[in-house]
Design an enzyme around this catalytic site. Structure first.
Site, PDB file in Angstrom:
ATOM      1  N   THR A  57      45.553  44.302  53.851  1.00  0.00           N
ATOM      2  CA  THR A  57      44.878  44.488  52.652  1.00  0.00           C
ATOM      3  C   THR A  57      45.556  45.809  51.914  1.00  0.00           C
ATOM      4  O   THR A  57      45.387  45.669  50.536  1.00  0.00           O
ATOM      5  CB  THR A  57      43.384  44.941  53.050  1.00  0.00           C
ATOM      6  OG1 THR A  57      43.395  46.121  53.660  1.00  0.00           O
ATOM      7  CG2 THR A  57      42.765  43.828  53.940  1.00  0.00           C
ATOM      8  N   ARG A 170       2.740  40.986  25.555  1.00  0.00           N
ATOM      9  CA  ARG A 170       3.378  41.850  26.423  1.00  0.00           C
ATOM     10  C   ARG A 170       4.728  42.300  26.118  1.00  0.00           C
ATOM     11  O   ARG A 170       5.394  41.806  25.373  1.00  0.00           O
ATOM     12  CB  ARG A 170       3.124  41.598  27.940  1.00  0.00           C
ATOM     13  CG  ARG A 170       3.896  40.385  28.005  1.00  0.00           C
ATOM     14  CD  ARG A 170       3.918  39.757  29.591  1.00  0.00           C
ATOM     15  NE  ARG A 170       4.992  38.981  29.701  1.00  0.00           N
ATOM     16  CZ  ARG A 170       5.424  38.024  31.041  1.00  0.00           C
ATOM     17  NH1 ARG A 170       4.647  38.589  31.999  1.00  0.00           N
ATOM     18  NH2 ARG A 170       6.185  37.106  31.077  1.00  0.00           N
ATOM     19  N   GLN A 213      10.485  32.707  33.289  1.00  0.00           N
ATOM     20  CA  GLN A 213      11.198  31.511  33.745  1.00  0.00           C
ATOM     21  C   GLN A 213      11.610  30.589  32.366  1.00  0.00           C
ATOM     22  O   GLN A 213      12.558  30.072  32.264  1.00  0.00           O
ATOM     23  CB  GLN A 213      10.292  30.685  34.452  1.00  0.00           C
ATOM     24  CG  GLN A 213      10.017  31.354  35.957  1.00  0.00           C
ATOM     25  CD  GLN A 213       8.807  32.468  36.016  1.00  0.00           C
ATOM     26  OE1 GLN A 213       8.394  32.859  35.003  1.00  0.00           O
ATOM     27  NE2 GLN A 213       8.326  32.286  37.119  1.00  0.00           N
TER      28      GLN A 213
HETATM   29  O1  LIG Z   1       7.120  35.717  33.335  1.00  0.00           O
HETATM   30  C1  LIG Z   1       6.461  35.912  34.273  1.00  0.00           C
HETATM   31  N1  LIG Z   1       6.577  35.027  35.261  1.00  0.00           N
HETATM   32  C2  LIG Z   1       6.158  35.236  36.384  1.00  0.00           C
HETATM   33  O2  LIG Z   1       6.044  34.424  37.469  1.00  0.00           O
HETATM   34  C3  LIG Z   1       5.305  36.463  36.817  1.00  0.00           C
HETATM   35  N2  LIG Z   1       4.231  36.761  37.802  1.00  0.00           N
HETATM   36  C4  LIG Z   1       3.710  37.979  37.380  1.00  0.00           C
HETATM   37  O3  LIG Z   1       2.857  38.703  37.990  1.00  0.00           O
HETATM   38  N3  LIG Z   1       4.030  38.236  36.271  1.00  0.00           N
HETATM   39  C5  LIG Z   1       4.880  37.253  35.769  1.00  0.00           C
HETATM   40  N4  LIG Z   1       5.628  37.292  34.332  1.00  0.00           N
END
Ligand SMILES: O=c1[nH]c(=O)c2[nH]c(=O)[nH]c2[nH]1
Length: 286
Positions: A57, A170, A213
């Site tokens: 290495t 938020r 997501q």
């Molecule tokens: O965008 C989010 N996805 C989640 O799966 C999740 N779960 C959570 O408590 N807050 C959020 N916010």
């Protein structure tokens, strides 16, 4: 029952190289960390301690420095390919090379030789090479982004432990780790990187988010929509929670203005976005 040797690899991790290119008084700087990992006919060293096939290495680390001098370091994808091909071509026992490079950005301050380190963001490249195939995955880590509005989270599943209040406004913040797989080993790497980063940022900013997501999918989708030569994007995004502080004890209303930025625990949202014609290459990510 027999006991046998399974998959194995070895190499030098995190060789830190700073390459200065001196164009007269104007210098250029490349600051990288290179990980080399080699595999192949390595039974003997594991089973009997015969080191004949083992390129130390230490030599791998020296090669990284020597190549930085000889070839310079331009796009980290190209430097990775150069190194990976070298080890496979020059070592009879080595059939596969994995080279992972992280690049730390520096910006010019003033004059030709003064630099300031860019923020936490790191550019990454992961190259695999063997005689039959080569893959290149580019990416970044620690791209920290925040939307101060335009994010909601409601309508979620509930059970006896659910206390989270639904919200229609938020803060949405994350530190993006994104990696994207190229269809070929030839691309305008720097241009492609800038375009992918730009697509990620524009999609983050431009998506009215109902969940992280959903934002994740839009970010991957935009990279793929804008660059034909990329076929798969993998994203890992911590939900950097910003909780509204209760100001009622102080006789004040909190109209989405004062947040407690918690560092842990955090939601961790991860996903892959790919084109339906993406060639299968699970080992590209190893
Ligand atoms: O965008 C989010 N996805 C989640 O799966 C999740 N779960 C959570 O408590 N807050 C959020 N916010």
């Amino acid at each position: 029952m027999a006991i046998v040797l399974g998959p194995n690899r070895y190499g030098k991790a995190e060789t830190r190289v700073v390459r200065v290119t001196r164009d007269g008084d104007v210098h250029r700087l490349k600051d990288v960390s290179v990980g080399v990992s080699l595999s192949g006919a390595m039974d003997a060293v594991h089973l009997t301690g015969d080191n004949a096939a083992v390129l130390p290495t230490d030599s791998q680390k020296n090669t990284v420095f020597a190549f930085a001098k000889r070839h310079g370091i331009d796009a980290i994808e190209d430097f990775g390919l150069l190194l990976a091909r070298h080890f496979v071509a020059s070592q009879p026992a080595i059939t596969h090379a994995r080279v992972e490079i992280h690049e730390y950005g520096w910006s010019r301050i003033t004059g030709g030789h003064s630099f300031v380190r860019d923020g936490g963001e790191v550019r990454t490249a992961l190259v695999h090479a063997d005689a039959g195939s080569e893959t290149v995955v580019s990416g970044l880590t620690d791209l920290v982004v925040l939307n101060s509005t335009g994010s909601e989270f409601h309508g979620f599943a509930q059970d006896e432990y659910t206390t989270l209040e639904p919200t229609d406004d938020r803060v949405l913040a994350t530190a993006v780790t994104a990696r994207w797989r190229h269809r070929s080993t030839e691309a305008a790497w720097d241009e492609s990187y800038r375009a992918a980063r730009d697509a990620l940022l524009k999609a983050f900013a431009g998506t009215h988010s109902l969940s992280l997501q959903q934002t994740l999918f839009q970010m991957g989708r935009r990279v793929l929509a804008e660059q034909d030569e990329i076929c798969e994007v993998r994203l890992s995004m911590p939900n950097k929670h910003h909780f509204l502080v209760d100001l009622k004890p102080f006789g004040m209303k909190n109209d989405n203005e004062v947040y407690f930025a918690a560092d842990r625990p955090y939601g961790l949202i991860e996903g892959t976005v790919l084109t339906d014609d993406a060639p299968d290459a699970p080992s590209a990510w190893n």
